[in-house]
Write a protein that holds these residues in place. Structure first.
Motif, PDB file in Angstrom:
ATOM      1  N   TYR A 187      32.769  54.489  42.782  1.00  0.00           N
ATOM      2  CA  TYR A 187      32.837  53.600  41.850  1.00  0.00           C
ATOM      3  C   TYR A 187      33.280  52.437  42.241  1.00  0.00           C
ATOM      4  N   ASP A 188      33.035  51.414  41.589  1.00  0.00           N
ATOM      5  CA  ASP A 188      33.701  49.983  41.485  1.00  0.00           C
ATOM      6  C   ASP A 188      34.604  50.228  40.486  1.00  0.00           C
TER       7      ASP A 188
ATOM      8  N   ARG B 194      36.463  47.580  39.123  1.00  0.00           N
ATOM      9  CA  ARG B 194      36.763  46.622  38.466  1.00  0.00           C
ATOM     10  C   ARG B 194      36.704  46.499  37.161  1.00  0.00           C
TER      11      ARG B 194
ATOM     12  N   ALA C 235      36.261  53.502  44.474  1.00  0.00           N
ATOM     13  CA  ALA C 235      36.345  54.898  45.389  1.00  0.00           C
ATOM     14  C   ALA C 235      34.865  55.319  46.399  1.00  0.00           C
TER      15      ALA C 235
ATOM     16  N   PRO D  39      28.883  50.853  37.216  1.00  0.00           N
ATOM     17  CA  PRO D  39      29.066  51.032  38.412  1.00  0.00           C
ATOM     18  C   PRO D  39      29.822  52.276  39.180  1.00  0.00           C
TER      19      PRO D  39
ATOM     20  N   ARG E 265      41.716  35.018  55.870  1.00  0.00           N
ATOM     21  CA  ARG E 265      41.292  33.706  56.324  1.00  0.00           C
ATOM     22  C   ARG E 265      41.520  32.857  55.281  1.00  0.00           C
ATOM     23  N   ARG E 266      41.646  31.253  55.538  1.00  0.00           N
ATOM     24  CA  ARG E 266      42.124  30.456  54.465  1.00  0.00           C
ATOM     25  C   ARG E 266      41.091  30.336  53.368  1.00  0.00           C
ATOM     26  N   THR E 267      39.882  30.414  53.837  1.00  0.00           N
ATOM     27  CA  THR E 267      38.778  30.133  52.860  1.00  0.00           C
ATOM     28  C   THR E 267      38.785  31.195  51.943  1.00  0.00           C
ATOM     29  N   PRO E 268      38.546  30.745  50.469  1.00  0.00           N
ATOM     30  CA  PRO E 268      38.679  31.722  49.246  1.00  0.00           C
ATOM     31  C   PRO E 268      37.587  32.944  49.428  1.00  0.00           C
ATOM     32  N   LEU E 269      37.705  33.922  48.717  1.00  0.00           N
ATOM     33  CA  LEU E 269      36.509  34.848  48.764  1.00  0.00           C
ATOM     34  C   LEU E 269      35.269  34.685  47.731  1.00  0.00           C
ATOM     35  N   THR E 270      34.166  34.976  48.173  1.00  0.00           N
ATOM     36  CA  THR E 270      32.970  34.871  47.189  1.00  0.00           C
ATOM     37  C   THR E 270      32.582  36.233  46.620  1.00  0.00           C
ATOM     38  N   TRP E 271      31.425  36.853  47.447  1.00  0.00           N
ATOM     39  CA  TRP E 271      31.144  38.002  47.015  1.00  0.00           C
ATOM     40  C   TRP E 271      32.180  39.240  47.129  1.00  0.00           C
ATOM     41  N   GLN E 272      32.965  39.079  47.914  1.00  0.00           N
ATOM     42  CA  GLN E 272      34.112  39.949  48.395  1.00  0.00           C
ATOM     43  C   GLN E 272      35.105  40.223  47.383  1.00  0.00           C
TER      44      GLN E 272
ATOM     45  N   HIS F 211      42.760  38.985  49.515  1.00  0.00           N
ATOM     46  CA  HIS F 211      42.794  37.976  50.042  1.00  0.00           C
ATOM     47  C   HIS F 211      43.871  37.203  50.758  1.00  0.00           C
TER      48      HIS F 211
ATOM     49  N   PHE G 150      40.402  51.606  48.444  1.00  0.00           N
ATOM     50  CA  PHE G 150      39.367  52.325  48.280  1.00  0.00           C
ATOM     51  C   PHE G 150      39.729  53.904  48.323  1.00  0.00           C
TER      52      PHE G 150
ATOM     53  N   GLU H  54      29.550  29.891  52.406  1.00  0.00           N
ATOM     54  CA  GLU H  54      29.341  31.064  51.923  1.00  0.00           C
ATOM     55  C   GLU H  54      29.218  31.139  50.417  1.00  0.00           C
TER      56      GLU H  54
ATOM     57  N   ASP I  22      27.980  33.737  46.991  1.00  0.00           N
ATOM     58  CA  ASP I  22      27.265  34.902  46.111  1.00  0.00           C
ATOM     59  C   ASP I  22      26.231  34.180  45.229  1.00  0.00           C
TER      60      ASP I  22
ATOM     61  N   ASN J  58      37.434  23.642  48.424  1.00  0.00           N
ATOM     62  CA  ASN J  58      37.732  25.035  48.077  1.00  0.00           C
ATOM     63  C   ASN J  58      38.387  25.186  46.575  1.00  0.00           C
TER      64      ASN J  58
ATOM     65  N   PRO K  27      31.778  31.334  43.050  1.00  0.00           N
ATOM     66  CA  PRO K  27      31.760  32.261  44.107  1.00  0.00           C
ATOM     67  C   PRO K  27      31.131  31.463  45.413  1.00  0.00           C
TER      68      PRO K  27
ATOM     69  N   THR L 176      26.766  50.981  43.434  1.00  0.00           N
ATOM     70  CA  THR L 176      28.003  50.508  42.395  1.00  0.00           C
ATOM     71  C   THR L 176      28.212  49.147  42.980  1.00  0.00           C
TER      72      THR L 176
END
Lengths: 246, 246
Positions: free
Chosen positions: A10-11, A13, A57, A87, A118-125, A131, A239, B9, B11, B80, B87, B123
């Motif tokens: 499962y997700d 979120r 999970a 999900p 990394r410095r760059t913010p997250l997108t799909w992650q 982060h 996870f 990058e 999403d 950023n 995203p 998921t």
């Protein structure tokens, strides 16, 4: 009546966590509603680990008793059909012994914690990893992590809400591995205290960014005092990887 | 005025695609609004590849002209900061030659297409991979894929909306690799036709599940006719991986 062992992904979120709560949807409730849709019987689903809100999970394990005659494969398909669009998915389903208990029979639990460094913010992650912008020294983290491996009083790494009878736990593995800007922390034990993985990861992050030495981590462990905790990592990167039996 | 090369990058799920459109938010518009927030100047952002709605990027490249004196690192940080919570993130930013063009100077583009091949529904990977329930023969897919490598008329694999002057393209690489239940398809070329990667992946899926032989794929290519296409894969699994220059 037939008992089944379910392996669940499962997700985390959209959920308040594994366990049924009054303040929002839980993974357990979502599964129990799917079981009801399939069997028209109110049924409890017993999980191996009570993951917190936002924790995911890949291999949560649960058991459930089903009166309706259903082959394991049919049950899995029917549950997955009714779980949509939540999900949550049953990745494996097998007939279990009538006395099999997902929680009490579990002899080994594995968690993975993902950091994106990394410095760059997250997108799909986003929501699926922690982060951390400051560069982390993974070798220092892995070396320090070995201080925590073995049998210890993990009170420092234990939530005040932890219901475990004892703070003594044996940590079998705590490995820190980097692949590009992704850092995976693999933890294995028979069982963990509430927040133990996130608290260990939080302190390893302090070692990684140079705020703490390995000795600071050792002192935090030896203090056996929650106020000695450096940092509790957010749920995002955690996870429940797998549960082992027998 | 200073020209910058941005590596981006994103999403693709919340966007109508890379390019500005009237029917919803685009990645280009989101970036242009961030540039405006930083510079107070209306500025166009030119992308290397016009990804469709729902297509993601790990390494989209764009160029932009900035009058405000800003070091590359500061520009990246400021963009950023203003891109949040969308995203979309700038993973690299560097000063470029005044005549650098993200699209016309690009000499190599790489895409990755992710399939999750299992019966169990997705998921947290939902929207980030194509869910294919029927077992796929990855060896058959990889072998058949080599038919497409080289210089061909790719009309069969081209959207009716494609604006390319010619359907002749040289495909440099098309590799199909399985890791557990995840199948990654790596495609490289100087440039691709609109929908080419998704159309090639769709047909490879037919080879993988046994609906098509390698010869069926060859005949579809040789037909040079869009109606010979077997299947166009959904956008979910497609990532613009990288762009190469010089």
């Amino acid at each position: 009546m037939q008992r089944f062992k379910l392996t669940i992904e499962y997700d985390g979120r959209p959920f308040v966590g594994w366990q049924r709560q009054d303040n929002g949807p839980s993974v357990q409730q979502t599964l129990e509603e799917a079981v009801f849709a399939v069997t028209q019987a109110k049924t409890l689903v017993y999980g191996c680990g009570r993951t917190d809100a936002g924790v995911h999970a890949e291999g949560q394990v649960a058991h459930v008793d089903i009166a309706k005659p259903l082959a394991a494969f049919r049950l899995q398909e029917a549950l997955n059909a009714h779980l949509r669009p939540a999900p949550v998915a049953v990745v494996a389903c097998e007939v279990a012994a009538p006395d099999f208990h997902a929680r009490f029979d579990c002899t080994g639990r594995r968690y993975r914690y993902d950091i994106i460094n990394r410095r760059t913010p997250l997108t799909w992650q986003s929501g699926l990893a922690w982060h951390v912008a400051r560069p982390l020294d993974v070798e220092a983290m892995h070396t320090a992590a070995q201080i925590l491996v073995g049998r210890h009083d993990f009170t420092t790494f234990r939530s005040v809400h932890c219901q475990s009878a004892s703070p003594l736990k044996t940590l079998d593995q705590l490995d820190v591995v980097r692949t590009g800007d992704r850092i995976a922390i693999h933890a294995a034990a028979r069982s963990f205290l509430h927040h133990q993985v996130r608290s260990m990861v939080g302190c390893l992050k302090l070692v990684g960014d140079g705020s703490w030495s390995a000795n600071d981590l050792r002192r935090a462990l030896e203090a056996a005092d929650r106020t000695a905790l450096g940092l509790n990592a957010p749920p995002d990167g955690l996870f429940f990887a797998s549960a082992h039996y027998g």
